[in-house]
Design a protein around this motif. Structure first.
Motif, PDB file in Angstrom:
ATOM      1  N   UNK A 145      43.524  35.812  45.085  1.00 35.67           N
ATOM      2  CA  UNK A 145      43.929  36.437  43.851  1.00 35.67           C
ATOM      3  C   UNK A 145      43.454  35.972  42.404  1.00 35.67           C
ATOM      4  N   UNK A 146      42.927  36.715  41.770  1.00 38.37           N
ATOM      5  CA  UNK A 146      42.401  36.164  40.440  1.00 38.37           C
ATOM      6  C   UNK A 146      40.655  36.157  40.442  1.00 38.37           C
ATOM      7  N   UNK A 147      40.219  36.188  41.569  1.00 37.01           N
ATOM      8  CA  UNK A 147      38.647  35.859  41.777  1.00 37.01           C
ATOM      9  C   UNK A 147      38.026  37.258  41.394  1.00 37.01           C
ATOM     10  N   UNK A 148      36.976  36.794  40.701  1.00 38.10           N
ATOM     11  CA  UNK A 148      35.930  38.006  40.359  1.00 38.10           C
ATOM     12  C   UNK A 148      35.081  38.110  41.456  1.00 38.10           C
ATOM     13  N   UNK A 149      34.910  39.500  42.026  1.00 36.45           N
ATOM     14  CA  UNK A 149      34.146  39.932  43.282  1.00 36.45           C
ATOM     15  C   UNK A 149      33.151  40.979  42.992  1.00 36.45           C
ATOM     16  N   UNK A 150      32.368  41.334  43.802  1.00 35.98           N
ATOM     17  CA  UNK A 150      31.521  42.341  43.851  1.00 35.98           C
ATOM     18  C   UNK A 150      31.530  43.012  45.131  1.00 35.98           C
ATOM     19  N   UNK A 151      31.377  44.455  45.038  1.00 37.13           N
ATOM     20  CA  UNK A 151      31.578  45.167  46.396  1.00 37.13           C
ATOM     21  C   UNK A 151      30.288  45.142  47.129  1.00 37.13           C
ATOM     22  N   UNK A 152      29.909  44.787  48.364  1.00 38.37           N
ATOM     23  CA  UNK A 152      28.838  44.696  48.802  1.00 38.37           C
ATOM     24  C   UNK A 152      28.356  46.160  49.453  1.00 38.37           C
ATOM     25  N   UNK A 153      29.240  47.051  50.293  1.00 40.75           N
ATOM     26  CA  UNK A 153      28.841  47.946  50.946  1.00 40.75           C
ATOM     27  C   UNK A 153      29.964  49.197  50.726  1.00 40.75           C
ATOM     28  N   UNK A 154      29.460  50.324  51.029  1.00 42.60           N
ATOM     29  CA  UNK A 154      30.528  51.530  50.896  1.00 42.60           C
ATOM     30  C   UNK A 154      30.345  52.367  49.676  1.00 42.60           C
ATOM     31  N   UNK A 155      31.383  53.219  49.334  1.00 37.67           N
ATOM     32  CA  UNK A 155      30.867  53.988  48.394  1.00 37.67           C
ATOM     33  C   UNK A 155      31.054  53.520  46.901  1.00 37.67           C
ATOM     34  N   UNK A 156      31.587  52.026  46.700  1.00 38.62           N
ATOM     35  CA  UNK A 156      31.658  51.538  45.698  1.00 38.62           C
ATOM     36  C   UNK A 156      30.661  50.415  45.375  1.00 38.62           C
ATOM     37  N   UNK A 157      29.518  50.466  46.089  1.00 38.08           N
ATOM     38  CA  UNK A 157      28.768  49.429  46.344  1.00 38.08           C
ATOM     39  C   UNK A 157      28.130  49.025  44.786  1.00 38.08           C
ATOM     40  N   UNK A 158      28.269  47.538  44.544  1.00 41.70           N
ATOM     41  CA  UNK A 158      27.742  47.093  43.172  1.00 41.70           C
ATOM     42  C   UNK A 158      28.717  47.030  42.224  1.00 41.70           C
ATOM     43  N   UNK A 159      29.856  47.725  42.282  1.00 42.15           N
ATOM     44  CA  UNK A 159      31.257  47.498  41.398  1.00 42.15           C
ATOM     45  C   UNK A 159      31.742  46.188  41.416  1.00 42.15           C
ATOM     46  N   UNK A 160      32.074  45.784  40.235  1.00 47.36           N
ATOM     47  CA  UNK A 160      32.723  44.453  40.136  1.00 47.36           C
ATOM     48  C   UNK A 160      34.276  44.555  39.541  1.00 47.36           C
ATOM     49  N   UNK A 161      35.086  43.602  39.727  1.00 49.92           N
ATOM     50  CA  UNK A 161      36.474  43.602  39.620  1.00 49.92           C
ATOM     51  C   UNK A 161      37.136  42.201  39.904  1.00 49.92           C
ATOM     52  N   UNK A 162      38.346  42.244  39.473  1.00 54.21           N
ATOM     53  CA  UNK A 162      39.149  41.233  39.737  1.00 54.21           C
ATOM     54  C   UNK A 162      40.163  41.315  41.234  1.00 54.21           C
ATOM     55  N   UNK A 163      40.265  40.460  42.089  1.00 59.72           N
ATOM     56  CA  UNK A 163      41.230  40.588  43.265  1.00 59.72           C
ATOM     57  C   UNK A 163      42.557  40.619  42.526  1.00 59.72           C
ATOM     58  N   UNK A 164      43.338  41.783  42.858  1.00 60.11           N
ATOM     59  CA  UNK A 164      44.639  41.647  42.210  1.00 60.11           C
ATOM     60  C   UNK A 164      45.773  41.562  43.394  1.00 60.11           C
ATOM     61  N   UNK A 165      45.431  41.566  44.738  1.00 60.79           N
ATOM     62  CA  UNK A 165      46.109  41.025  45.744  1.00 60.79           C
ATOM     63  C   UNK A 165      45.422  40.933  47.070  1.00 60.79           C
ATOM     64  N   UNK A 166      45.728  39.646  47.573  1.00 64.63           N
ATOM     65  CA  UNK A 166      44.926  38.929  48.760  1.00 64.63           C
ATOM     66  C   UNK A 166      46.059  39.160  50.131  1.00 64.63           C
ATOM     67  N   UNK A 167      45.395  39.711  51.125  1.00 65.03           N
ATOM     68  CA  UNK A 167      46.202  39.794  52.234  1.00 65.03           C
ATOM     69  C   UNK A 167      45.565  39.114  53.366  1.00 65.03           C
ATOM     70  N   UNK A 168      45.725  37.769  53.307  1.00 65.49           N
ATOM     71  CA  UNK A 168      44.843  36.939  54.538  1.00 65.49           C
ATOM     72  C   UNK A 168      44.983  37.185  56.021  1.00 65.49           C
ATOM     73  N   UNK A 169      46.248  37.579  56.238  1.00 63.54           N
ATOM     74  CA  UNK A 169      46.522  37.837  57.572  1.00 63.54           C
ATOM     75  C   UNK A 169      45.855  39.275  58.053  1.00 63.54           C
ATOM     76  N   UNK A 170      45.614  40.301  57.222  1.00 63.38           N
ATOM     77  CA  UNK A 170      44.831  41.263  57.436  1.00 63.38           C
ATOM     78  C   UNK A 170      43.593  41.242  57.125  1.00 63.38           C
ATOM     79  N   UNK A 171      43.178  40.254  56.377  1.00 69.80           N
ATOM     80  CA  UNK A 171      41.785  40.125  55.947  1.00 69.80           C
ATOM     81  C   UNK A 171      41.417  41.123  55.166  1.00 69.80           C
ATOM     82  N   UNK A 172      42.162  41.556  54.355  1.00 67.31           N
ATOM     83  CA  UNK A 172      42.036  42.595  53.108  1.00 67.31           C
ATOM     84  C   UNK A 172      42.260  42.114  51.662  1.00 67.31           C
ATOM     85  N   UNK A 173      41.522  42.679  50.781  1.00 66.45           N
ATOM     86  CA  UNK A 173      41.970  42.334  49.358  1.00 66.45           C
ATOM     87  C   UNK A 173      41.989  43.652  48.761  1.00 66.45           C
ATOM     88  N   UNK A 174      42.867  43.713  47.715  1.00 61.48           N
ATOM     89  CA  UNK A 174      42.701  44.997  46.593  1.00 61.48           C
ATOM     90  C   UNK A 174      41.968  44.465  45.507  1.00 61.48           C
TER      91      UNK A 174
END
Length: 105
Positions: A8-37
């Motif tokens: 949470x709080x990391x600055x990330x870039x999307x590597x694939x999918x419809x939002x490829x190339x967009x950057x943003x800050x991680x608002x929530x991290x779900x390590x057990x599901x291996x997902x981030x918002x």
């Protein structure tokens, strides 16, 4: 399970999918599901019925989770980098592979 490389709080870039190339800050991290918002990325529109909490109802825009493999940490120059763990001064820290910089958190 391995420690989370993206938190949470990391600055990330999307590597694939419809939002490829967009950057943003991680608002929530779900390590057990291996997902981030990521804020402002992967926004879905949901239809909500009127209720006590939301008497108006209507269309609501929410940020859907992304798999962690679809995002990468962003360096200072805006390029994606992988993250590795190293031990520095007796502490386990996250390090950007491209630059060798220590990532806060």
């Amino acid at each position: 399970m391995a420690a989370a490389k993206i938190k949470k709080g990391d600055q990330v870039i999307v590597l694939s999918g419809k939002d490829k190339g967009k950057t943003g800050t991680v608002t929530q991290s779900m390590p057990k599901e291996q997902k981030v918002i990521v804020g402002g990325v992967n926004v879905a529109t949901k239809h909500r019925k009127p209720s006590q909490a939301e008497p108006q109802g209507g269309l609501v825009r929410i940020e859907a989770p992304l798999h962690v493999s679809k995002v990468a940490h962003v360096t200072a120059d805006g390029k994606p980098t992988r993250v590795r763990f190293e031990e520095r001064d007796g502490k386990k820290v996250r390090v950007a592979v491209k630059t060798g910089d220590v990532i806060n958190g």
